[in-house]
Design a protein around this motif. Sequence first.
Motif, PDB file in Angstrom:
ATOM      1  N   GLU A  46       9.010   6.358 -12.373  1.00 28.00           N
ATOM      2  CA  GLU A  46       8.923   6.114 -10.934  1.00 28.00           C
ATOM      3  C   GLU A  46       7.599   5.436 -10.574  1.00 28.00           C
ATOM      4  O   GLU A  46       7.552   4.582  -9.666  1.00 28.00           O
ATOM      5  N   VAL A  47       6.533   5.800 -11.296  1.00 27.71           N
ATOM      6  CA  VAL A  47       5.245   5.149 -11.067  1.00 27.71           C
ATOM      7  C   VAL A  47       5.361   3.657 -11.343  1.00 27.71           C
ATOM      8  O   VAL A  47       4.906   2.814 -10.552  1.00 27.71           O
ATOM      9  N   VAL A  48       5.982   3.318 -12.482  1.00 26.63           N
ATOM     10  CA  VAL A  48       6.151   1.911 -12.848  1.00 26.63           C
ATOM     11  C   VAL A  48       6.976   1.183 -11.785  1.00 26.63           C
ATOM     12  O   VAL A  48       6.622   0.071 -11.351  1.00 26.63           O
ATOM     13  N   GLN A  49       8.054   1.805 -11.341  1.00 28.61           N
ATOM     14  CA  GLN A  49       8.933   1.152 -10.362  1.00 28.61           C
ATOM     15  C   GLN A  49       8.197   0.865  -9.055  1.00 28.61           C
ATOM     16  O   GLN A  49       8.282  -0.241  -8.509  1.00 28.61           O
ATOM     17  N   ASP A  50       7.456   1.859  -8.549  1.00 28.70           N
ATOM     18  CA  ASP A  50       6.767   1.663  -7.273  1.00 28.70           C
ATOM     19  C   ASP A  50       5.588   0.698  -7.394  1.00 28.70           C
ATOM     20  O   ASP A  50       5.342  -0.114  -6.496  1.00 28.70           O
ATOM     21  N   CYS A  51       4.875   0.765  -8.499  1.00 28.10           N
ATOM     22  CA  CYS A  51       3.770  -0.179  -8.704  1.00 28.10           C
ATOM     23  C   CYS A  51       4.292  -1.605  -8.837  1.00 28.10           C
ATOM     24  O   CYS A  51       3.649  -2.557  -8.376  1.00 28.10           O
ATOM     25  N   THR A  52       5.457  -1.733  -9.462  1.00 26.41           N
ATOM     26  CA  THR A  52       6.065  -3.061  -9.595  1.00 26.41           C
ATOM     27  C   THR A  52       6.387  -3.633  -8.217  1.00 26.41           C
ATOM     28  O   THR A  52       6.144  -4.815  -7.940  1.00 26.41           O
ATOM     29  N   LYS A  53       6.926  -2.789  -7.325  1.00 24.02           N
ATOM     30  CA  LYS A  53       7.195  -3.222  -5.949  1.00 24.02           C
ATOM     31  C   LYS A  53       5.898  -3.644  -5.260  1.00 24.02           C
ATOM     32  O   LYS A  53       5.845  -4.685  -4.575  1.00 24.02           O
ATOM     33  N   ALA A  54       4.861  -2.848  -5.461  1.00 18.89           N
ATOM     34  CA  ALA A  54       3.573  -3.140  -4.826  1.00 18.89           C
ATOM     35  C   ALA A  54       3.010  -4.477  -5.310  1.00 18.89           C
ATOM     36  O   ALA A  54       2.491  -5.271  -4.516  1.00 18.89           O
ATOM     37  N   VAL A  55       3.128  -4.727  -6.615  1.00 13.71           N
ATOM     38  CA  VAL A  55       2.589  -5.962  -7.192  1.00 13.71           C
ATOM     39  C   VAL A  55       3.432  -7.170  -6.776  1.00 13.71           C
ATOM     40  O   VAL A  55       2.901  -8.270  -6.574  1.00 13.71           O
ATOM     41  N   GLU A  56       4.725  -6.985  -6.636  1.00 10.11           N
ATOM     42  CA  GLU A  56       5.575  -8.080  -6.158  1.00 10.11           C
ATOM     43  C   GLU A  56       5.159  -8.509  -4.754  1.00 10.11           C
ATOM     44  O   GLU A  56       5.176  -9.692  -4.409  1.00 10.11           O
ATOM     45  N   LEU A  57       4.772  -7.534  -3.943  1.00  8.43           N
ATOM     46  CA  LEU A  57       4.345  -7.825  -2.576  1.00  8.43           C
ATOM     47  C   LEU A  57       2.912  -8.347  -2.514  1.00  8.43           C
ATOM     48  O   LEU A  57       2.562  -9.116  -1.623  1.00  8.43           O
ATOM     49  N   THR A  82       0.827  -1.207   0.000  1.00  9.46           N
ATOM     50  CA  THR A  82       0.000   0.000   0.000  1.00  9.46           C
ATOM     51  C   THR A  82       0.859   1.254   0.000  1.00  9.46           C
ATOM     52  O   THR A  82       0.578   2.218  -0.716  1.00  9.46           O
ATOM     53  N   PHE A  83       1.926   1.247   0.781  1.00  7.53           N
ATOM     54  CA  PHE A  83       2.800   2.427   0.841  1.00  7.53           C
ATOM     55  C   PHE A  83       3.446   2.690  -0.528  1.00  7.53           C
ATOM     56  O   PHE A  83       3.543   3.841  -0.964  1.00  7.53           O
ATOM     57  N   TYR A  84       3.910   1.614  -1.169  1.00  7.12           N
ATOM     58  CA  TYR A  84       4.498   1.787  -2.503  1.00  7.12           C
ATOM     59  C   TYR A  84       3.452   2.304  -3.496  1.00  7.12           C
ATOM     60  O   TYR A  84       3.730   3.186  -4.322  1.00  7.12           O
ATOM     61  N   GLN A  85       2.249   1.757  -3.426  1.00  8.65           N
ATOM     62  CA  GLN A  85       1.197   2.184  -4.345  1.00  8.65           C
ATOM     63  C   GLN A  85       0.835   3.643  -4.114  1.00  8.65           C
ATOM     64  O   GLN A  85       0.613   4.396  -5.061  1.00  8.65           O
TER      65      GLN A  85
END
Length: 609
Positions: free
Chosen positions: A172-183, A155-158
């Motif tokens: 940066e949006v892609v990078q953070d959303c990717t982290k969110a989806v990995e989690l 949620t924080f990354y999203q």
Amino acid sequence: MAASKPVEAAAVVAAAPSSGSGVGGGGGTAGPGTGGLPRWQLALAVGAPLLLGAGAVYLWSRQRRRREAGGRGDATGLKRNSERKTPEGRASPALGSGHPEGSGAHLEMNSLDRAQAAKNKGNKYFKAGKYEQAIQCYTEAISLCPTEKNVDLSTFYQNRAAAFEQLQKWKEVVQDCTKAVELNPKYVKALFRRAKAHEKLDNKKECLEDVTAVCILEGFQNQQSMLLADKVLKLLGKEKAKEKYKNREPLMPSPQFIKSYFSSFTDDIISQPMLKGEKSDEDKDKEGEALEVKENSGYLKAKQYMEEENYDKIISECSKEIDAQGKYMAEALLLRATFYLLIGNANAAKPDLDKVISLKEANVKLRANALIKRGSMYMQQQQPLLSTQDFNMAADIDPQNADVYHHRGQLKILLDQVEEAVTDFDECIRLRPESALAQAQKCFALYRQAYTGNNSSQIQAAMKGFEEVIKKFPRCAEGYALYAQALTDQQQFGKADEMYDKCIDLEPDNATTYVHKGLLQLQWKQDLDRGLELISKAIEIDNKCDFAYETMGTIEVQRGNMEKAIDMFNKAINLAKSEMEMAHLYSLCDAAHAQTEVAKKYGLKPPTL
């Protein structure tokens, strides 16, 4: 257009073109059962009910009541039709509640509480439009959050991605959303936000994969994600089709297709049998043998090849007549243009048609026919105004030409101008009372008007009209085919099946009828094996039937056989007769590819047949 192969009204206004031939404006028309959804959705929304519409499988999706946006986000971020712009928040637990002082759990809660507090502070900055400060707070939340708290951390990354989105920092949006989806692999908000960022970065393939996952997770109920998927599929389809079509090898359709196409014209000089004066007396007595023309004429030689069904040699013989500026130059230009259209080379056809139309000294029938064919070509290219102009000009220069009204009537149906279509069909019938095709299509136009208007008495009158047409013209396969479509809409499946059998008796080599009958088995009896058997029979009869390959591909998607579906779509692509049709087929193929990738990455598979 080949008889018994309907075209779709959607081809005029949407990116998904007709699965019909589209080269001449003849043949059938769209069925009222045509759904309002793009057909790419069929390659995604697997397991939805099937309908037999205008010669293809369609989705019938009932829109559920959309839930109001608002409230706190859940673990997937699944909110119907929300704008997905705001960050997510949740109430922070009370400090240390339920944990003994000094325990490890207490320390963990403290770190999570601090992370939540930083997140909540970031949300306030976000709502105030202070995105840089919001990013700092979300970054703090990420650094404080225990690594095992996957949902909170995602949620924080999203949320940070949402702030980056407001600053248009797409990478940066892609990078953070990717982290969110990995989690949290089924995190709809993050997937959709990443899809939009990929769109901004022109990463169409990645955008499509993400929005495909979103569509599946949301059950195809969110308009935003559906529209984005539709948009990116159209763009991908157009891009690929433009390149492929430019370098494609021209392909002659099957003899049955060509004969059906020419049968939709009655005032077409170039498709008439050779005249007596064009043959030698000796040849007139050689029934079934090749004819030899009396003159050294490329055009007459081309006509001879027409009668022999030796279609591959026609363009070259017409070119000889044109290069020599022979006696039949106007006819040769029109015949060559017609075969350019049949092989899907509209760019080569147009100059020939333009020249025939401009030849004031040419037979008016030739000029009118050229206008009909150019008008049909414009319609296929989604240029309805130019198409209408050509048909109107044809009516002006040759008002007694029944073909003009027949084909313009079909144009009017495509434009949803049904009353005008009926007027044109009436004029065609007045000029040629024995035109079975026009009478059948008039019935279908009236039926469609009644169906869309939900007028039961008019529906019954139209159905009675079909009965009269097939009684008066028992040899008209198109009458049975159109009646079968209307019967299917009325769920009179048994009688519809009988009508398709009549079509097959009359035209056993018409592959499209087998496809229609196969689709009927799916809707009527859910008999997948029989349906596939009939569609396979269509391919056996005509291995150039793109409609059969497209339909087979769509059904294989429904069965979850993506590799076979993609193979079928690729075969249809190689047979496509226009760039627009090719773009539509690429959209189906890309949708199937995307679903394959989503299945691999996230294990998301909609239910199959």
